[in-house]
Design a protein around this motif. Structure first.
Motif, short mmCIF file in Angstrom:
data_model
loop_
_atom_site.label_atom_id
_atom_site.label_comp_id
_atom_site.label_asym_id
_atom_site.label_seq_id
_atom_site.Cartn_x
_atom_site.Cartn_y
_atom_site.Cartn_z
N UNK A 54 41.94 3.23 -38.02
CA UNK A 54 41.23 2.23 -36.97
C UNK A 54 39.82 1.62 -37.45
N UNK A 55 39.05 2.62 -38.26
CA UNK A 55 37.75 2.06 -38.46
C UNK A 55 38.11 1.09 -39.72
N UNK A 56 38.87 1.17 -40.65
CA UNK A 56 39.35 0.31 -41.70
C UNK A 56 39.82 -0.93 -41.09
N UNK A 57 40.56 -1.06 -40.12
CA UNK A 57 41.17 -2.28 -39.60
C UNK A 57 39.95 -3.12 -39.02
N UNK A 58 39.04 -2.33 -38.07
CA UNK A 58 37.90 -3.08 -37.59
C UNK A 58 36.97 -3.50 -38.62
N UNK A 59 36.73 -2.84 -39.83
CA UNK A 59 35.79 -3.31 -40.57
C UNK A 59 36.18 -4.45 -41.33
N UNK A 60 37.60 -4.41 -41.53
CA UNK A 60 38.29 -5.55 -42.20
C UNK A 60 38.57 -6.60 -41.62
N UNK A 106 45.85 -11.68 -39.07
CA UNK A 106 46.21 -11.09 -37.86
C UNK A 106 47.58 -9.99 -38.22
N UNK A 107 47.47 -8.89 -37.84
CA UNK A 107 48.61 -7.96 -38.25
C UNK A 107 49.53 -7.67 -36.99
N UNK A 108 50.84 -7.41 -37.11
CA UNK A 108 51.63 -7.04 -36.23
C UNK A 108 52.53 -5.95 -36.44
N UNK A 109 52.38 -5.03 -35.71
CA UNK A 109 53.35 -3.85 -35.82
C UNK A 109 54.37 -3.57 -34.76
N UNK A 110 55.52 -3.80 -35.11
CA UNK A 110 56.70 -3.76 -33.93
C UNK A 110 57.73 -2.72 -34.12
N UNK A 162 42.79 -7.79 -36.81
CA UNK A 162 42.91 -7.70 -35.60
C UNK A 162 44.70 -7.32 -35.36
N UNK A 163 45.13 -5.96 -34.76
CA UNK A 163 46.45 -5.73 -35.08
C UNK A 163 47.19 -5.46 -33.73
N UNK A 211 58.64 -2.47 -38.02
CA UNK A 211 58.45 -3.72 -38.75
C UNK A 211 56.69 -3.78 -38.91
N UNK A 212 56.34 -4.25 -40.13
CA UNK A 212 54.86 -4.36 -40.51
C UNK A 212 54.98 -5.97 -41.11
N UNK A 213 54.11 -6.55 -40.46
CA UNK A 213 53.97 -7.94 -40.77
C UNK A 213 52.54 -8.57 -40.68
N UNK A 214 51.96 -9.33 -42.02
CA UNK A 214 50.74 -9.55 -42.38
C UNK A 214 50.02 -8.75 -43.14
#
Length: 252
Positions: free
Chosen positions: A54-60, A208-212, A63-64, A189-192
């Motif tokens: 989660x830290x990696x996503x926020x620092x980069x 913008x990333x999406x996890x389905x 948004x997911x 599914x991973x998109x982005x």
């Protein structure tokens, strides 16, 4: 304007995001190693990695969005989770935002990554070395043990990150495990992630990333083997592809 924003992001990434991520990696890897060594593998083999991701996503600045949380098993029974493999951010998305404690099936080369590799080893993750004779059997045996103990496992059925942005063909190993131990498969599914940091890339692109999460798929044990397993493979691949842009669908 776009060039200026990119330049500002690279300055932020080099001076702020990357150093903080390195510190988080060292700190949380150390917590994982020590906690697992003291007998707390169930706790320390999972939660430090969740916060690290989660830290990696926020620092980069990526948004997911998570879709399909209602398909997460409520009974906490073990399952085999499978997702397409777009890039390095797949790990952060899956580990940080998929609310299923699981063990990874990962490449042997990742064991040598400083701090992270040792943390993964202590957490009980499963390593596979395609170049070593007998490694595949050892990996399958380890995965069977994890599932039989009531813990889920996660597999990228493509085996490696895509080099083109499109899904590659799926390997059968994870489906054999799901069939043998009669556990459901949860397609994701991973998109982005390919746009954020593809294989061989050096710089992150804020995306913008999406996890389905899709409904679980159970292999029909009454059907003819291996046809029933191959049917499940096609179902999983179709589920994952169903929410991806057309250009990301499977290579023929």
């Amino acid at each position: 304007m776009k060039t200026l924003l990119r330049a500002l992001y690279l300055v932020y990434y080099c001076l702020v995001a990357a150093p903080l991520f390195v510190v988080a990696t060292i700190l949380l890897s150390t917590i994982t190693v020590v906690g697992c060594a003291l007998g707390g593998q169930r706790l320390f083999g999972y939660w430090p990695g969740v916060y690290w991701s989660r830290i990696a996503l926020v620092l980069s600045l990526c948004p997911t969005r998570v879709v399909g949380r209602e398909y997460i098993p409520k009974d906490h029974k073990p399952c085999v989770v499978m997702a397409n493999h777009q890039g390095a951010f797949d790990i952060f998305m899956m580990y940080g935002l998929l609310p299923i404690p699981f063990r990874w099936v990962m490449k042997e080369s990742l064991r040598r990554v400083p701090f992270m590799g040792k943390a993964c080893q202590m957490a009980g993750f499963i390593f596979v070395d395609d170049q070593k004779k007998g490694s595949i059997k050892e990996t399958m045996d380890s995965a069977r043990r994890v599932l039989s103990e009531g813990t889920s496992i996660f597999i990228f059925p493509e085996g490696r990150r895509t080099l083109t942005g499109r899904m590659d063909r799926f390997k059968k190993g994870g489906f054999v495990l799901a069939y043998e131990l009669d556990v459901p498969i949860i397609p994701v599914s991973i998109d982005g992630s390919y746009r954020a940091l593809r294989a061989g890339g050096r710089w992150v692109t804020p995306t913008r990333l999406t996890l389905t999460i899709h409904p679980p798929i159970q292999i029909d044990r009454e059907g003819e083997y291996p046809r029933n397993m191959l049917q499940a493979l096609e179902q999983v691949r179709s589920s994952i592809a169903s929410v991806l842009p057309e250009e990301q669908e499977t290579h023929s």
